[in-house]
Design a protein around this motif. Structure first.
Motif, mmCIF file in Angstrom:
data_model
loop_
_atom_site.group_PDB
_atom_site.id
_atom_site.type_symbol
_atom_site.label_atom_id
_atom_site.label_comp_id
_atom_site.label_asym_id
_atom_site.label_seq_id
_atom_site.Cartn_x
_atom_site.Cartn_y
_atom_site.Cartn_z
ATOM 1 N N PHE A 103 35.334 30.203 38.322
ATOM 2 C CA PHE A 103 34.770 28.858 38.318
ATOM 3 C C PHE A 103 33.272 28.908 38.566
ATOM 4 O O PHE A 103 32.783 29.672 39.401
ATOM 5 N N ALA A 104 32.529 28.048 37.840
ATOM 6 C CA ALA A 104 31.113 27.830 38.118
ATOM 7 C C ALA A 104 30.807 26.352 37.923
ATOM 8 O O ALA A 104 31.462 25.667 37.132
ATOM 9 N N HIS A 105 29.781 25.893 38.621
ATOM 10 C CA HIS A 105 29.511 24.452 38.685
ATOM 11 C C HIS A 105 28.006 24.215 38.634
ATOM 12 O O HIS A 105 27.219 24.994 39.163
ATOM 13 N N ASN A 106 27.621 23.126 38.004
ATOM 14 C CA ASN A 106 26.237 22.685 37.949
ATOM 15 C C ASN A 106 26.204 21.225 38.373
ATOM 16 O O ASN A 106 26.788 20.373 37.692
ATOM 17 N N GLY A 107 25.564 20.935 39.504
ATOM 18 C CA GLY A 107 25.480 19.554 39.923
ATOM 19 C C GLY A 107 25.329 19.409 41.419
ATOM 20 O O GLY A 107 25.164 20.390 42.153
ATOM 21 N N VAL A 167 33.825 10.290 46.710
ATOM 22 C CA VAL A 167 32.561 10.824 47.228
ATOM 23 C C VAL A 167 31.415 10.486 46.273
ATOM 24 O O VAL A 167 31.630 10.319 45.068
ATOM 25 N N PRO A 168 30.198 10.397 46.790
ATOM 26 C CA PRO A 168 29.037 10.153 45.924
ATOM 27 C C PRO A 168 28.768 11.363 45.025
ATOM 28 O O PRO A 168 28.765 12.502 45.493
ATOM 29 N N ILE A 169 28.525 11.111 43.745
ATOM 30 C CA ILE A 169 28.329 12.184 42.764
ATOM 31 C C ILE A 169 27.024 11.961 42.004
ATOM 32 O O ILE A 169 26.758 10.868 41.515
ATOM 33 N N TYR A 170 26.236 13.031 41.901
ATOM 34 C CA TYR A 170 25.064 13.028 41.031
ATOM 35 C C TYR A 170 25.410 13.685 39.698
ATOM 36 O O TYR A 170 25.149 13.134 38.636
ATOM 37 N N ALA A 171 26.001 14.878 39.756
ATOM 38 C CA ALA A 171 26.410 15.580 38.542
ATOM 39 C C ALA A 171 27.537 16.530 38.884
ATOM 40 O O ALA A 171 27.594 17.073 39.989
ATOM 41 N N LEU A 172 28.421 16.738 37.911
ATOM 42 C CA LEU A 172 29.604 17.563 38.148
ATOM 43 C C LEU A 172 30.003 18.246 36.842
ATOM 44 O O LEU A 172 31.015 17.915 36.234
ATOM 45 N N ASN A 173 29.171 19.188 36.384
ATOM 46 C CA ASN A 173 29.504 19.967 35.200
ATOM 47 C C ASN A 173 30.239 21.231 35.622
ATOM 48 O O ASN A 173 29.814 21.926 36.548
ATOM 49 N N ILE A 174 31.326 21.543 34.920
ATOM 50 C CA ILE A 174 32.246 22.589 35.367
ATOM 51 C C ILE A 174 32.604 23.517 34.219
ATOM 52 O O ILE A 174 32.825 23.078 33.086
ATOM 53 N N LEU A 175 32.684 24.823 34.522
ATOM 54 C CA LEU A 175 33.345 25.809 33.668
ATOM 55 C C LEU A 175 34.436 26.475 34.494
ATOM 56 O O LEU A 175 34.182 26.929 35.615
ATOM 57 N N LEU A 176 35.644 26.544 33.934
ATOM 58 C CA LEU A 176 36.798 27.147 34.603
ATOM 59 C C LEU A 176 37.508 28.029 33.600
ATOM 60 O O LEU A 176 37.818 27.582 32.488
#
Length: 291
Positions: A103-107, A167-176
């Motif tokens: 998993f990796a995440h950007n945000g 929860v407050p979210i700004y960005a939630l880009n995901i690779l799984l």
């Protein structure tokens, strides 16, 4: 903004070479744009996951670069980290591994205490070894996948749906990724995420994609199908497609692509740039033309 890269080459393993942070930025912008870690995750020909990652002390040496990483596998996930939460150490460096998935995440999101309470409720708090929001997101996804008897797509939808509501979210880009499948999510519209569909296998040359942060090369992918995800287009190929906000993309073992608008609405509490700390704002790098 953290950089994401995903490559699904099908069921037959290929050899690919990765360079992360291949070119240093303009020295005048170093204090704002130095990465805080790099990592690559790969599933080898036997389906075994491997992680290669390290924190990058770029603030100490403006002329840094990393050596080429030659890896063989079916699916690959690469990440360049700009820290918004957690120290610059291996425990906080992407990608992460849980239950045999990478998993990796950007945000950026807030409410880590709320997430941790939820992790204790579902029994995955012990999976978190660092301080990042990303690892906690992953532990939430893992718990939801377990509750769905291993259905990764359903678990991912459940987890992100819970986050969007709580929860407050700004960005939630995901690779799984697993050895045979890859999922990508862009949510909401804050950061871009692109898909490159090379399944026609007609490429006269192998894979050779590059930005100043990530380069991926594979001569073996000449004439062979593959699917790529990236935070930005990495060459002039017209097949790059911007994933829609809220769109969940799944690529299976046969490289079949299915998509759904899993999250058509904004988070219940969507953050804007002004809501972030100064450090988090600097890490987002929203300006166009920056690779």
């Amino acid at each position: 903004m953290c950089r994401l890269f995903g490559l699904h080459a099908g069921t037959d393993a290929v050899t690919a070479t990765f360079w992360l942070l291949d070119a240093p930025d303009n020295l005048a912008e170093q204090s704002r744009r130095n990465p805080d870690g790099t990592g690559i995750g790969v599933f080898d020909a036997n389906g075994v996951p491997h992680l290669y990652k390290e924190p990058t002390a770029a603030w100490q040496d403006a002329e840094f670069s990393t050596e080429a990483n030659e890896l063989t596998g079916t699916t690959f996930v690469a990440h360049v980290r700009y820290a918004t939460t957690g120290a610059r150490d291996v425990a906080n460096t992407h990608p992460f591994l849980q239950d045999g998935r990478i998993f990796a995440h950007n945000g950026v999101l807030r409410g880590l205490d709320t997430i941790e309470e939820r992790l204790r409720e579902i029994g995955t708090a012990d999976l978190v070894g660092g301080q990042t929001d990303s690892e906690r997101i992953f532990a939430l996804i893992t718990g939801c996948v377990r509750a769905r008897d291993g259905d990764v797509g359903a678990g991912l939808r459940d987890a992100v749906g819970w986050l969007a509501a709580n929860v407050p979210i700004y960005a939630l880009n995901i690779l799984l990724a697993t050895a045979t499948d890859m999922w990508a999510l862009r949510y909401p519209e804050t950061h871009e995420l692109y898909l490159l569909d090379r399944r026609d296998g007609s490429a006269p040359v192998g894979l050779d994609l590059q930005t100043s942060r990530i380069r991926a090369h594979s001569a073996q992918l000449r004439g062979r199908p593959a699917v790529v995800f990236a935070s930005e287009p990495m060459d002039a190929d017209p097949r790059w497609r911007l994933i829609a906000p809220g769109e969940l993309v799944h690529v299976d073992a046969a490289l079949r692509i299915t998509t759904e608008l899993a999250f058509p609405g904004a988070p219940a509490r969507q953050l804007c740039r002004e809501d972030l700390t100064a450090a988090a704002q600097e890490a987002q790098h929203p300006w166009k033309g920056t690779k």
